[in-house]
Design an enzyme around this catalytic site. Structure first.
Site, PDB file in Angstrom:
ATOM      1  N   HIS A   1      47.352  55.945  46.695  1.00  0.00           N
ATOM      2  CA  HIS A   1      47.093  55.563  45.308  1.00  0.00           C
ATOM      3  C   HIS A   1      48.291  55.982  44.465  1.00  0.00           C
ATOM      4  O   HIS A   1      48.751  57.114  44.543  1.00  0.00           O
ATOM      5  CB  HIS A   1      45.829  56.289  44.838  1.00  0.00           C
ATOM      6  CG  HIS A   1      45.373  55.940  43.464  1.00  0.00           C
ATOM      7  ND1 HIS A   1      45.502  56.798  42.389  1.00  0.00           N
ATOM      8  CD2 HIS A   1      44.757  54.828  42.980  1.00  0.00           C
ATOM      9  CE1 HIS A   1      44.979  56.238  41.309  1.00  0.00           C
ATOM     10  NE2 HIS A   1      44.532  55.044  41.632  1.00  0.00           N
TER      11      HIS A   1
ATOM     12  N   HIS B   1      36.148  50.123  41.766  1.00  0.00           N
ATOM     13  CA  HIS B   1      36.481  51.154  40.779  1.00  0.00           C
ATOM     14  C   HIS B   1      35.354  52.150  40.546  1.00  0.00           C
ATOM     15  O   HIS B   1      35.297  52.821  39.510  1.00  0.00           O
ATOM     16  CB  HIS B   1      36.904  50.526  39.448  1.00  0.00           C
ATOM     17  CG  HIS B   1      38.234  51.012  38.963  1.00  0.00           C
ATOM     18  ND1 HIS B   1      38.454  52.310  38.586  1.00  0.00           N
ATOM     19  CD2 HIS B   1      39.433  50.384  38.808  1.00  0.00           C
ATOM     20  CE1 HIS B   1      39.707  52.460  38.216  1.00  0.00           C
ATOM     21  NE2 HIS B   1      40.332  51.314  38.352  1.00  0.00           N
TER      22      HIS B   1
END
Length: 382
Positions: free
Chosen positions: A285, A185
């Site tokens: 994504h 992340h």
């Protein structure tokens, strides 16, 4: 056919649905994302949309995209998501008008179905095994989890052990039958990213996502040199121009463009084609709402180097409500044996409950993204 009006629905804190209305009664839907700048995105969308799209032919998608994108001060996440949302809606109109799904207009099928994975958290909770079991029970054989809570530039190896133990628990329970992606992340800095990537090699994982922030892309090569696990990035890159260095360096194995951020459906397809020429895989994504996911499935259908698709629908954000409640034909998102079917309805293939969208947009969903700080009070990457 001409575009005559724009309606935008804000579902706080992060979902923005846009509708383009034509003079022939065919309307198109798109989705924009906000991060923490919802009001800014909406204001910009009305400004750009009213200036460029009103009284224009919605079939001229490339021309309108170029006009929206090529402002003097272009680029960045706000403009990119505005352009993306409008572009999805334009394709939705065109597909509906012609009576075909969008993928038919982008070259046709390259596959029979689309492999998917589900997100299970993993940064703070210790219940990743039960979450993974829930996904397996729902026919998923692939999951993604956050690697870790916040890590300072140099941090405790105890935290590394905790990550390793969580992943080991998944391997002990499911063996190699479960594919596991690990999302750093971008909250891990290079020194600890090297440590974490090395420690997790033993588990033979599907990929490491954003081992460092994309603005630190020079670090990708160093981390790639110490591990064999495929590296992925791309959710915070906008348009094909920001992917150029990724392709040029050839270190990343999987790119993850976001159809609601990168510039829309055709831009995602262009980026994926560039990746195919570089022998790179694509795992788009798509952790947001149903419109963005439906748009992404259109790209997946006609893109041969897409190997898996992210999705997070079914998460309950507020009093039992989840984003699937905006969709009347929920069956298009039904998963079987780790796959989702090709969308066959015209346009995006969605039948949206507009009354529900209007109702929920009045109150929003009472959910907030956490604020992350290191042990000394410094702001952690998020």
């Amino acid at each position: 056919m001409l575009i005559k009006d724009i309606e935008i629905y804000e579902v706080k804190p992060r979902w923005i649905f846009v509708k383009l209305i034509t003079d022939e009664g065919i309307n198109g839907w798109g989705e924009m994302i906000s991060g923490t700048k919802t009001e800014t995105v909406i204001a910009g969308a009305y400004e750009i949309g009213r200036r460029i799209l009103i009284d224009r032919d919605p079939f001229e998608i490339e021309r309108l995209w170029q006009e929206m994108h090529r402002s003097f001060f272009r680029g960045g996440p706000i403009q990119a998501t505005i352009v993306s949302g409008f572009e999805m809606a334009l394709w939705d109109i065109k597909g509906k008008a012609l009576g075909v799904p969008i993928w038919q207009l982008l070259g046709g099928k390259a596959r029979d179905n689309i492999k998917v994975y589900s997100w299970i958290g993993g940064d703070r909770p210790d219940d990743v095994v039960s979450q993974a079991q829930d996904r397996v029970d729902k026919a998923f054989d692939s999951v993604k989890m956050n690697a870790t809570e916040e890590l300072h530039y140099i941090d405790s190896f105890k935290k590394i052990d905790e990550v390793s133990n969580r992943v080991a628990a998944l391997r002990d329970k499911f063996g190699m039958d479960l594919n596991i992606g690990i999302d750093f992340h971008g909250r891990v800095h290079k020194p600890m990213a090297k440590v974490l990537a090395t420690e997790l090699e033993q588990f033979k994982l599907m990929f490491y996502e954003e081992v460092v922030l994309p603005e630190n892309e020079e670090c990708f090569k160093e981390i790639s040199n110490i591990c064999s696990t495929p590296l992925s990035t791309g959710e915070r890159l906008y348009t094909r121009w920001e992917f150029k260095n990724i392709f040029r360096e050839g270190v990343i194995d999987i790119i993850q463009p976001d159809v609601a951020m990168v510039g829309g459906i055709l831009e995602t397809r262009k980026i994926a084609a560039y990746a195919e020429a570089c022998d790179m895989a694509v795992a788009p994504h798509a952790p947001y709402g149903p419109i963005a996911l439906a748009a992404t499935l259109q790209v997946d259908t006609c893109t041969p180097n897409v190997f898996i698709q992210e999705q997070s629908l079914g998460i309950h954000y507020n009093k039992g409500f989840d984003l699937l409640d905006f969709v009347d034909n929920k069956e298009i998102f039904q998963y079987k044996d780790g796959f989702v079917n090709i969308p066959e309805e015209p346009g995006l293939g969605l039948k949206l409950n507009e009354d529900m969208i209007k109702e929920v947009s009045k109150e929003g969903l009472h959910w907030t993204n956490p604020s992350w700080k290191n042990y000394d009070g410094t702001i952690a990457e998020w």
